[in-house]
Every structure is written in structure tokens, then in C-alpha cells.
Scaffold this active site. Structure first.
Site, PDB file in Angstrom:
ATOM      1  N   GLU A 443     -36.542 -26.799   9.713  1.00  0.00           N
ATOM      2  CA  GLU A 443     -37.282 -27.514   8.657  1.00  0.00           C
ATOM      3  C   GLU A 443     -37.076 -26.853   7.295  1.00  0.00           C
ATOM      4  O   GLU A 443     -37.979 -26.800   6.467  1.00  0.00           O
ATOM      5  CB  GLU A 443     -38.782 -27.605   8.990  1.00  0.00           C
ATOM      6  CG  GLU A 443     -39.101 -28.224  10.309  1.00  0.00           C
ATOM      7  CD  GLU A 443     -38.383 -29.542  10.555  1.00  0.00           C
ATOM      8  OE1 GLU A 443     -38.031 -30.218   9.563  1.00  0.00           O
ATOM      9  OE2 GLU A 443     -38.141 -29.882  11.714  1.00  0.00           O
ATOM     10  N   GLY A 444     -35.875 -26.379   7.061  1.00  0.00           N
ATOM     11  CA  GLY A 444     -35.552 -25.688   5.817  1.00  0.00           C
ATOM     12  C   GLY A 444     -35.789 -24.208   6.001  1.00  0.00           C
ATOM     13  O   GLY A 444     -36.922 -23.773   6.225  1.00  0.00           O
TER      14      GLY A 444
END
Length: 596
Positions: A443-444
């Protein structure tokens, strides 16, 4: 085998004593009838499900993993997962904070947040199956057409169907502007989508009868880069006009990723071959819709590490009280035993208290952000909605990166408490460490979160949102500044607030000369601001504990001790972080690439 006890008392402390959530929520039309008893009862019952149903599956699920039938492309999760999911759906848990218009219970986001913390403590890999579904629900609720909402939201709310987010491709991760998956328009308004995706959590399984994939792809005439990305619903099984399931769609699992952790979640390589999809939102504006899901996922990943921090701490404390090893340097503490329990040793206590402080600080920050999200979603005051949206945006990268960094530190410490036993699977600690490590990546990555915080959320609006959050801290400092008992908390909090202001200005000035200065300072900067948040909430917790320690309730005594430990042993990390942030770009970029 590790055990888990839901931390209901601390959850109630944060919600009702620190944040006064009922009073705040009653101001919102959607939650005007909420009360503390309802919130507490839901979380108490949810805690039973977590501790009794999914926690016992965590160790066995990790050992067994998922199985792919390469002939049928079907994936089977570990034994017991499907039965647990059925029980989860029957209990109505997927619907907690969903819209009543689609069968949801309409409870506040912060209640759902508390439920998910406990689920992540009990079994992170299992929790990812319903967790991604909730993100898909949020994206479609915000950007879907009335027809799409009617078709998919009720099923996602009930848990009958699950969801995924299909972003990453073999050649690109965070840089989605590079993605190649193609979407060809069809005469009937649908699209045929072809491409390959990787690292798709819960991409294929048999827990639910259908899986709703949200897929990023490019139209034939799409502009290059991130401005040419569209979002599509691609269900595993096509949905007939009457809502029944039709033919198998052209999206399937071609392989399972062999991962370091979260073995029990099916992380899939997904192949799309003329899969039928329908567009969500406008052409070439898919990232705006997907970011609803991505931001929800970032908050969720922070919650994953909060859950792991709590369960690792609980088990390490139990072990430290039972394991005897050597004698205390200051004299025998357990004369009836051959050696003293290791909890008497200072460094063991430091490791345990680090995990405890990171759990309690993370819970306070996460619950606070969930409350602001409730206001952003439900307030009838447009200005309040906008302010809360901005604050949630500011704090989301901190939740994701600071809590996951802390989760890695805390689970590693707790494994260390076990000594050699910590390295053995049956004790469960090494699994917590392995599971925690992914949370810093997906998620980054945490570097991406740091760039988002410093570059976009702080410097992007000249620090306006950070200043507003800082004013809340400054007001608290001013209110408590004359309290002698609070000086040990207020003084370092005020000092760090001043230093953050100066550091932000300094980095901003450097960035005008060279934007790479942001990249050089961002990771250290995020950690400093994360500590500012924790220091604020620990100071608030200490104020309450000081007021109530005369009650004789040991909870407040322990809360005060934890706050003092945090300020004495963890907050001072900011001094070195500020120094390394100020060291800037030159030490990183001076060496020629050929010398690496």
C-alpha cells in the site's frame, strides 16, 4: 501457541475518557443515537469472535498456507478459514460501518476500526480477506453508478461477496503511470480487459461465492502516465440482470506468491484475458476513485501493525513473567526459584515497555483519526467536513508508516524476549515478526508515505493543515502549562512542537533550491511528526491518569508509568532524527554511482 485477549479496557479509555467519542458522534446526524454501552457491547462481542474463532487458526494457517490448483486456477485457503468466514458473515460483522441503505448497520468508522484491530491481532492473514472487501465497498460507495451500487454494495456489505484491488503489475509497483493493462470498449458499454497483475491479496479463494476485483487499466486512446488510467469492476463471476451469478469471467489466478509472511492469505498473480468489466467513474480518472480504496487500505495497514504489536506484547509479557534466567543484578527477586523471572531485568522491561507504548500510542492515534473520518463522512457542517478530511489526509501516511515501523520494532523486541524460543514457530513470535515486515512495504512503501506527508500534505499547502493540527497541541500545552504535575509531559511536547515548526521551514527552504532535499529528509521527518502525535496523546493520557490515580484502579497507575517511559526512553529518538534530516541531500548523493 500464542494467545490473545482483546484490550477492551484500553480501547474504552481512549474512546470514552480521552476522546469523548460519544459526545462527538452525537453531533453527527448519522450517529445521533449512539451511546457508550452500544459501542462497548459490539467490541466485546467482536473480541470474543477474534479470540475464540480466528486466533486459534493463525499458527496453523501460517504453517499450512494456501494451495493453488493449476488446472482449475482455484485457490484453497488453510483449514478452518472458510468456516470462520461463514461465522463472520452470519454474525453480521462485515456490515458494521456500512450504509444502512445497502444492508449496513451504520455504526461509526471508529467501531469498525476497533473490530479490525482485534481481528489483526488474532489473525492478520485471515483478516485481509474481509478487509479488502471493505475497501472495495468504500470505493464503489463513493464513485459507483446507481446500477453498480445496486448490483455490488449489498453483497459486499453482507460479506456474501469479497473484493480486491488490482493495481500492481510485474514491471511497476507504486508508479502506476507505467501500467499496461488494456481495456477495449464494447458495443454494449462494457470493456474487455487484458493484462497481468501481481501481489493481489485475497485475489482468489473459496470463502465467498464471488470476488469483485477493482482493476486499473488503460483505454486505447488514454494519455500516457497516471492521467490515462481508468478503473473497472471485474467480477470473478459475471452478474446477471437479476443479481444471480452467470458465467466465469476471464480473470484467474496464474500463481501464488511464496512470501516471507502472511502465508495464509492468497497473494495472487492474476491474469486477465478479455475479462468483462464495467467502468467506475469517468474515463482516465480511475486513480481518484481507487484512492478512496487505497487510503482506506493505508489506514488498515497501520491497524495491522497495531494489532500485531498488541498481541506480541501480550505474549511476551506472559513469557517474561514465567521464564527464569539468572539473578537480578541488584539481588535475588525470587528466592523460592532457581533463578529470577526475566521480567526483573532492565533491558527485558525496556523491550516490553517499548511494545506496550507503541501499542497504546498507536491505538490513541488510530482512534482519533477514525473519529475525524466519521466527522468527514457524516457532519452536516461543510467547513467541518473539509477540515476533518484535510486532517485525515495529513495523518494517514503517519498511521501507515509510523505504526508499521513501530510494529516491526515491537514484534522484533518481543521475539527477542523469548530468546531462542522466539525463533521457534510453535511459540508464534517469529510469525508476528514475519507478518509485520510486509506492512512496511505494501500500500505504498513507508518511503512513499514519507514523501506524501512532507511533499504533498505539508509543503504542498505551506504547512496549513499541519499548523491547524499543531494549534490543537499548542492549546493543550497552554491549558496544562501551569500544572506542576504535568511538566514532565508538557515541556518535551512543547519543545518538540517548536522543533517541528523550525525543521519544516528549513526543509521547505532547501526544497526551493533542490526538490531532492524532500526525498533526503522525508523518512526522518515523518518519524519526528509521528512522535509529535504520540507525545500529544500520551500527555493527554497522563493528564487523565494523574486525575484518577487516587481511585486505586491499577489501570491508571500503569498508564502513567507507560507515558513516563515513552517520554523518557522513546521520544528522545527525535533528537537524532532531526539531526539526520538536517544533514540533507549532499551525504547521500555525493558519491558517484560507479562507486557503489
Amino acid at each position: 501457541m500464542p494467545t490473545y485477549t482483546p484490550p477492551l479496557r484500553d480501547m474504552q479509555f481512549v474512546m470514552h475518557e480521552m476522546l469523548n467519542v460519544v459526545e462527538e458522534l452525537k453531533m453527527l446526524p448519522a450517529h445521533a443515537d449512539i451511546d457508550a454501552d452500544t459501542i462497548n457491547a459490539v467490541l466485546e462481542e467482536g473480541g470474543k469472535f477474534c479470540a475464540e474463532v480466528i486466533a486459534p487458526l493463525n499458527l496453523s494457517g501460517d504453517a499450512e498456507g494456501c494451495k493453488l490448483d493449476k488446472t482449475t486456477h482455484e485457490v484453497t485457503p488453510p483449514k478452518g478459514f472458510k468456516e470462520a468466514y461463514k461465522q463472520y458473515v452470519e454474525g453480521g460483522w462485515p456490515a458494521l460501518s456500512c450504509d444502512p441503505a445497502y444492508g449496513g448497520q451504520g455504526l461509526p468508522v471508529l467501531v469498525n476500526q476497533g473490530m479490525y484491530e482485534m481481528m489483526n491481532s488474532a489473525n492478520q492473514a485471515w483478516t485481509m480477506y474481509p478487509g479488502l472487501s471493505h475497501g472495495a465497498y468504500e470505493a464503489l460507495h463513493a464513485h459507483g453508478t446507481p446500477e453498480q451500487k445496486a448490483t455490488y454494495l449489498t453483497k459486499l456489505t453482507s460479506g456474501e461477496w469479497t473484493g480486491t484491488m488490482c493495481l500492481t503489475e510485474p514491471h511497476c509497483g507504486t508508479d502506476l503511470g507505467l501500467l499496461r493493462t488494456k481495456a477495449e470498449p464494447q458495443a454494449d458499454g462494457t470493456y474487455k480487459i487484458t493484462g497481468a497483475k501481481i501481489f493481489i491479496s485475497a485475489g482468489e479463494h473459496d470463502l465467498a461465492e464471488n470476488i469483485v476485483h477493482l482493476v486499473l487499466a488503460r483505454l486505447p486512446d488514454a494519455p500516457a502516465g497516471s492521467k490515462g488510467i481508468s478503473l473497472f469492476i471485474v467480477p470473478k463471476f459475471l452478474v446477471n440482470a437479476d443479481g444471480t451469478l452467470g458465467a466465469r469471467n476471464g480473470i484467474f489466478c496464474a500463481g501464488l506468491e511464496h512470501k516471507m509472511g502472511i502465508h495464509a492469505n492468497s497473494t495472487c498473480q492474476m491474469v486477465l484475458e478479455n475479462a468483462i468489466g464495467t467502468m467506475v467513474g469517468e474515463p482516465n480518472k480511475g486513480l481518484a476513485a481507487m484512492f478512496v480504496m487505497m487510503n482506506a487500505a493505508r489506514l488498515g495497514v497501520g491497524n495491522q501493525s497495531l494489532g500485531l504489536t498488541e498481541v506480541a506484547y501480550q505474549n511476551a509479557v506472559t513469557y517474561a513473567k514465567d521464564r527464569i534466567q539468572m539473578r537480578s543484578l541488584s539481588g535475588v527477586k525470587a528466592p523460592d526459584k532457581a533463578a529470577d523471572p526475566i521480567i526483573v531485568h532492565p533491558d527485558v522491561r525496556k523491550m516490553l515497555l517499548t511494545a506496550r507504548a507503541y501499542a497504546e500510542g498507536g491505538r490513541a492515534l488510530s482512534t482519533y483519526v477514525a473519529l475525524q473520518l466519521d466527522k468527514a463522512l457524516s457532519s452536516d457542517d461543510e467547513d467541518e467536513r473539509k477540515e476533518c478530511e484535510a486532517e485525515v489526509a495529513l495523518l494517514t501516511p503517519i498511521i501507515k508508516a509510523f505504526l508499521t515501523d513501530n510494529g516491526w520494532i515491537a514484534t522484533s523486541h518481543c521475539m527477542q524476549v523469548y530468546g531462542g524460543h522466539g525463533f521457534i514457530h510453535e511459540w508464534g513470535m517469529e510469525q508476528f515478526v514475519r507478518d509485520a515486515r510486509i506492512n512496511m512495504i505494501y500500500e505504498g512503501t513507508n518511503t512513499i508515505q514519507s514523501l506524501d506527508l512532507l511533499g504533498r500534505k505539508v509543503l504542498g499547502n505551506n504547512g496549513a493543515t499541519l499548523k491547524k493540527f499543531g494549534k490543537k497541541i499548542a492549546t493543550f500545552v497552554e491549558e496544562e502549562g501551569t500544572s506542576e504535575a504535568m511538566q514532565e509531559f508538557i515541556n518535551p511536547l512543547a519543545d518538540l512542537g517548536d522543533k517541528v515548526t523550525k525543521l519544516t521551514t528549513e526543509i521547505g527552504m532547501k526544497a526551493f533550491q533542490n526538490p531532492d532535499e524532500v526525498g533526503a529528509a522525508a523518512v526522518d521527518y515523518l518519524r519526528v511528526v509521528g512522535h509529535l502525535c504520540f507525545a500529544y496523546f500520551f500527555a493527554r493520557a497522563a493528564k487523565i491518569a494523574l486525575e484518577k490515580q487516587g481511585s486505586g484502579d491499577p489501570f491508571y497507575t500503569a498508564k502513567l508509568h507507560t507515558a513516563r517511559f515513552y517520554f523518557a526512553k522513546l521520544l528522545p529518538e527525535t533528537a537524532s532524527l532531526i539531526r539526520t534530516a538536517r544533514a540533507g541531500l549532499q551525504p547521500l548523493m555525493a558519491m558517484d554511482e560507479a562507486l557503489f
